[in-house]
Scaffold this motif. Structure first.
Motif, PDB file in Angstrom:
ATOM      1  N   PHE A   1       0.821  -1.214   0.000  1.00 41.01           N
ATOM      2  CA  PHE A   1       0.000   0.000   0.000  1.00 41.01           C
ATOM      3  C   PHE A   1       0.858   1.269   0.000  1.00 41.01           C
ATOM      4  O   PHE A   1       1.826   1.388   0.740  1.00 41.01           O
ATOM      5  CB  PHE A   1      -0.929   0.016   1.214  1.00 41.01           C
ATOM      6  N   THR A   2       0.450   2.218  -0.836  1.00 38.55           N
ATOM      7  CA  THR A   2       1.105   3.523  -0.880  1.00 38.55           C
ATOM      8  C   THR A   2       0.192   4.630  -0.354  1.00 38.55           C
ATOM      9  O   THR A   2       0.635   5.758  -0.181  1.00 38.55           O
ATOM     10  CB  THR A   2       1.534   3.877  -2.320  1.00 38.55           C
ATOM     11  N   THR A   3      -1.073   4.302  -0.108  1.00 41.78           N
ATOM     12  CA  THR A   3      -2.031   5.266   0.462  1.00 41.78           C
ATOM     13  C   THR A   3      -2.693   4.658   1.687  1.00 41.78           C
ATOM     14  O   THR A   3      -3.197   3.541   1.639  1.00 41.78           O
ATOM     15  CB  THR A   3      -3.117   5.646  -0.566  1.00 41.78           C
ATOM     16  N   ARG A  37       8.171   6.180   9.869  1.00 39.56           N
ATOM     17  CA  ARG A  37       9.584   6.417   9.557  1.00 39.56           C
ATOM     18  C   ARG A  37      10.122   5.411   8.544  1.00 39.56           C
ATOM     19  O   ARG A  37      11.033   5.710   7.780  1.00 39.56           O
ATOM     20  CB  ARG A  37      10.427   6.334  10.843  1.00 39.56           C
ATOM     21  N   LEU A  38       9.555   4.201   8.552  1.00 38.26           N
ATOM     22  CA  LEU A  38      10.052   3.127   7.687  1.00 38.26           C
ATOM     23  C   LEU A  38       9.095   2.775   6.548  1.00 38.26           C
ATOM     24  O   LEU A  38       9.412   1.935   5.711  1.00 38.26           O
ATOM     25  CB  LEU A  38      10.303   1.867   8.521  1.00 38.26           C
ATOM     26  N   SER A  39       7.936   3.386   6.528  1.00 35.26           N
ATOM     27  CA  SER A  39       6.924   3.005   5.544  1.00 35.26           C
ATOM     28  C   SER A  39       7.246   3.553   4.154  1.00 35.26           C
ATOM     29  O   SER A  39       8.064   4.456   3.994  1.00 35.26           O
ATOM     30  CB  SER A  39       5.545   3.518   5.980  1.00 35.26           C
ATOM     31  N   SER A  40       6.549   2.997   3.156  1.00 37.06           N
ATOM     32  CA  SER A  40       6.689   3.455   1.769  1.00 37.06           C
ATOM     33  C   SER A  40       5.461   4.231   1.313  1.00 37.06           C
ATOM     34  O   SER A  40       5.184   4.332   0.113  1.00 37.06           O
ATOM     35  CB  SER A  40       6.918   2.250   0.844  1.00 37.06           C
ATOM     36  N   LEU A  41       4.716   4.775   2.256  1.00 39.63           N
ATOM     37  CA  LEU A  41       3.492   5.516   1.924  1.00 39.63           C
ATOM     38  C   LEU A  41       3.814   6.788   1.137  1.00 39.63           C
ATOM     39  O   LEU A  41       4.777   7.494   1.426  1.00 39.63           O
ATOM     40  CB  LEU A  41       2.741   5.893   3.202  1.00 39.63           C
ATOM     41  N   HIS A  42       2.943   7.080   0.161  1.00 40.95           N
ATOM     42  CA  HIS A  42       3.014   8.336  -0.578  1.00 40.95           C
ATOM     43  C   HIS A  42       1.930   9.303  -0.122  1.00 40.95           C
ATOM     44  O   HIS A  42       2.087  10.515  -0.249  1.00 40.95           O
ATOM     45  CB  HIS A  42       2.856   8.087  -2.081  1.00 40.95           C
ATOM     46  N   VAL A  43       0.827   8.750   0.377  1.00 44.13           N
ATOM     47  CA  VAL A  43      -0.319   9.568   0.796  1.00 44.13           C
ATOM     48  C   VAL A  43      -0.786   9.103   2.175  1.00 44.13           C
ATOM     49  O   VAL A  43      -0.986   7.900   2.388  1.00 44.13           O
ATOM     50  CB  VAL A  43      -1.487   9.456  -0.214  1.00 44.13           C
ATOM     51  N   LEU A  44      -0.954  10.058   3.088  1.00 41.88           N
ATOM     52  CA  LEU A  44      -1.473   9.765   4.431  1.00 41.88           C
ATOM     53  C   LEU A  44      -2.636  10.696   4.718  1.00 41.88           C
ATOM     54  O   LEU A  44      -2.491  11.927   4.673  1.00 41.88           O
ATOM     55  CB  LEU A  44      -0.383   9.940   5.493  1.00 41.88           C
ATOM     56  N   VAL A  45      -3.806  10.118   5.005  1.00 40.02           N
ATOM     57  CA  VAL A  45      -5.016  10.897   5.300  1.00 40.02           C
ATOM     58  C   VAL A  45      -5.483  10.550   6.705  1.00 40.02           C
ATOM     59  O   VAL A  45      -5.752   9.384   7.008  1.00 40.02           O
ATOM     60  CB  VAL A  45      -6.133  10.582   4.271  1.00 40.02           C
ATOM     61  N   LEU A  46      -5.587  11.575   7.559  1.00 39.78           N
ATOM     62  CA  LEU A  46      -6.050  11.387   8.940  1.00 39.78           C
ATOM     63  C   LEU A  46      -7.203  12.348   9.246  1.00 39.78           C
ATOM     64  O   LEU A  46      -7.314  12.870  10.354  1.00 39.78           O
ATOM     65  CB  LEU A  46      -4.885  11.627   9.923  1.00 39.78           C
ATOM     66  N   ASP A  47      -8.052  12.582   8.276  1.00 33.27           N
ATOM     67  CA  ASP A  47      -9.147  13.549   8.418  1.00 33.27           C
ATOM     68  C   ASP A  47     -10.127  13.137   9.519  1.00 33.27           C
ATOM     69  O   ASP A  47     -10.410  11.948   9.699  1.00 33.27           O
ATOM     70  CB  ASP A  47      -9.913  13.677   7.101  1.00 33.27           C
ATOM     71  N   ASN A  81      11.157  12.293   6.185  1.00 37.57           N
ATOM     72  CA  ASN A  81      10.526  11.257   5.361  1.00 37.57           C
ATOM     73  C   ASN A  81      10.727  11.608   3.882  1.00 37.57           C
ATOM     74  O   ASN A  81      10.327  12.682   3.436  1.00 37.57           O
ATOM     75  CB  ASN A  81       9.031  11.169   5.695  1.00 37.57           C
ATOM     76  N   GLN A  82      11.334  10.706   3.143  1.00 42.47           N
ATOM     77  CA  GLN A  82      11.686  10.958   1.745  1.00 42.47           C
ATOM     78  C   GLN A  82      10.649  10.418   0.758  1.00 42.47           C
ATOM     79  O   GLN A  82      10.859  10.505  -0.449  1.00 42.47           O
ATOM     80  CB  GLN A  82      13.045  10.330   1.433  1.00 42.47           C
ATOM     81  N   ARG A  83       9.543   9.834   1.269  1.00 36.03           N
ATOM     82  CA  ARG A  83       8.576   9.198   0.371  1.00 36.03           C
ATOM     83  C   ARG A  83       7.200   9.868   0.400  1.00 36.03           C
ATOM     84  O   ARG A  83       6.561  10.005  -0.638  1.00 36.03           O
ATOM     85  CB  ARG A  83       8.428   7.715   0.735  1.00 36.03           C
TER      86      ARG A  83
END
Length: 409
Positions: free
Chosen positions: A125-127, A148-158, A177-179
């Motif tokens: 998962f990237t989102t 810190r270690l994930s490969s997520l591109h999108v994070l939604v906490l609405d 975070n570089q991703r």
């Protein structure tokens, strides 16, 4: 030709691999629900069956809490779904959305382990969307560690209400975070004290889209967020001007030293220059180089899209009009000089006529400086002439352009 006919016959006779994969996934999911004494999520089952019927890959998993749950029905849990993803090594999913759940420590621990996983069992998962979910401090801290270690591109906490300490648990996991490229914290209860920290995180990460609508940053919080971005944009413009025309006697008006604040801009600037890739020696180049260059994510103190609608930016805070005046100066600086910024939403903030006129002048200066057109949204609670002029100088929406094209045809 004979080979093509044989392949067509094979595809007609046998089911596609994705169909059998999803059928097996559904059976394992139902089995895991029985083992954990939880109910199958109707939305997950419906989406799986629809994908099977249409012979298509299921990219998005949506776990939704039912509005009406009859008494005696077992609860729906995130854990069986995550266990199934790992059991089946399902690497085709891209988005996982959890809406309206009270997430336990056990569920969050398993989610964190999946986000951290790499190698053969890496997270597909990237989102990640956690909308209107409740999590205790331990769960939020564990999520912060996983980020810190994930490969997520999108994070939604609405719609997840956070205290100052709780939001810090999340933000600490995003530092450097570089991703992650898009962060959404709409209606999360953020206040003025969170602005500077958000600005710092943006400066030290790959975040390019920031959704903060429905909070209460006010002028001081928004100022803390935008100050390092405006300073960097101004410095970049100044450097470009010096390089292109070193003998010019009339450089663009820059922020005064007293308005710069105490942000560590010099450190940021050195570490956030454009990513450069050294060309390989010799004439021959490998085919994979272009792909690697595309995958690199530039980091630094800038945003492409910023959404600050409904944040109490109206000069009614503790310092009143002075705060609004300083915020407007920083915002206009960002508009004038940022070549990265493409869209900014300030809707539902009563900025007032004077601030609106300053924004209009900044948009005109941006146009004169030949920077990309900026799409900007402001409240209509200003004079109709100013509102219309801002609209004309901002980027038109894609819907408007489509309508014009249809009318011509």
């Amino acid at each position: 030709m004979p080979r093509e006919k044989q392949e067509k016959r094979k595809t007609k006779g046998a089911p596609l691999p994705i169909v059998s994969t999803l059928q097996k996934f559904l059976k394992t999911y139902e089995k895991r629900c029985v083992q954990t004494q939880t109910s199958v999520c109707p939305a997950i089952k419906r989406d799986l069956k629809a994908s099977i019927n249409h012979e298509r890959i299921l990219r998005k998993f949506v776990l939704v809490r039912p509005d009406d749950s009859p008494p005696g029905i077992l609860p729906i849990s995130l854990e069986p779904l995550l266990m199934t993803v790992q059991d089946e090594c399902y690497m085709l999913g891209r988005e996982i959305c959890i809406w309206g759940f009270q997430l336990s420590n056990q569920e969050m621990a398993r989610l964190a382990l999946l986000l951290e996983s790499k190698g053969h069992t890496r997270c597909p998962f990237t989102t990640l969307e956690l909308v209107d979910c409740k999590m205790d401090p331990w769960s939020l801290g564990r999520l912060g560690q996983a980020l810190r270690l994930s490969s997520l591109h999108v994070l939604v906490l609405d719609y997840c209400k956070f205290t100052h300490e709780e939001i810090e648990s999340i933000l600490s996991g995003l530092e450097n975070n570089q991703r992650l490229q898009s962060l959404s914290l709409r209606y999360c209860g953020l206040g003025p004290q969170n602005g500077p920290r958000l600005g710092f995180i943006v400066c030290h990460s790959a975040i390019r889209e920031l959704h903060l609508g429905g909070n209460y940053l006010q002028c001081s919080g928004a100022l803390g967020l935008l100050r390092p971005l405006a300073e960097y944009a101004e410095m970049e413009a100044k450097d470009q001007l010096a390089t292109s025309s070193p003998d010019t006697r009339n450089p663009p008006q820059l922020l005064q030293a007293s308005q710069r604040g105490s942000s560590p801009l010099n450190q940021i600037t050195e570490s956030s220059r454009a990513v450069t890739v050294k060309p390989t020696s010799g004439k021959k180049r490998k085919k994979g180089i272009k792909k690697k260059i595309k995958d690199l994510i530039e980091t630094g103190p800038w945003l492409v899209k910023l959404y600050l609608a409904d944040n109490g930016i109206d000069g009614k805070g503790k310092e009143g009009e002075n705060d609004l005046l300083e915020f407007t100066q920083i915002l206009t600086c960002l508009i004038k000089y940022s070549a990265h910024l493409e869209e900014i939403d300030l809707g539902n903030n009563a900025l007032g006529e004077k601030a609106a006129v300053d924004l209009l002048e900044a948009l005109r200066a941006r146009k004169t400086g030949k920077l990309p057109v900026l799409k900007i949204t402001v409240t209509p609670q200003i004079s109709s002439d100013t509102f219309r002029s801002i609209w004309k100088n901002s980027k038109k929406s894609s819907i408007t352009l489509k309508k014009k094209k249809k009318a011509k045809n």
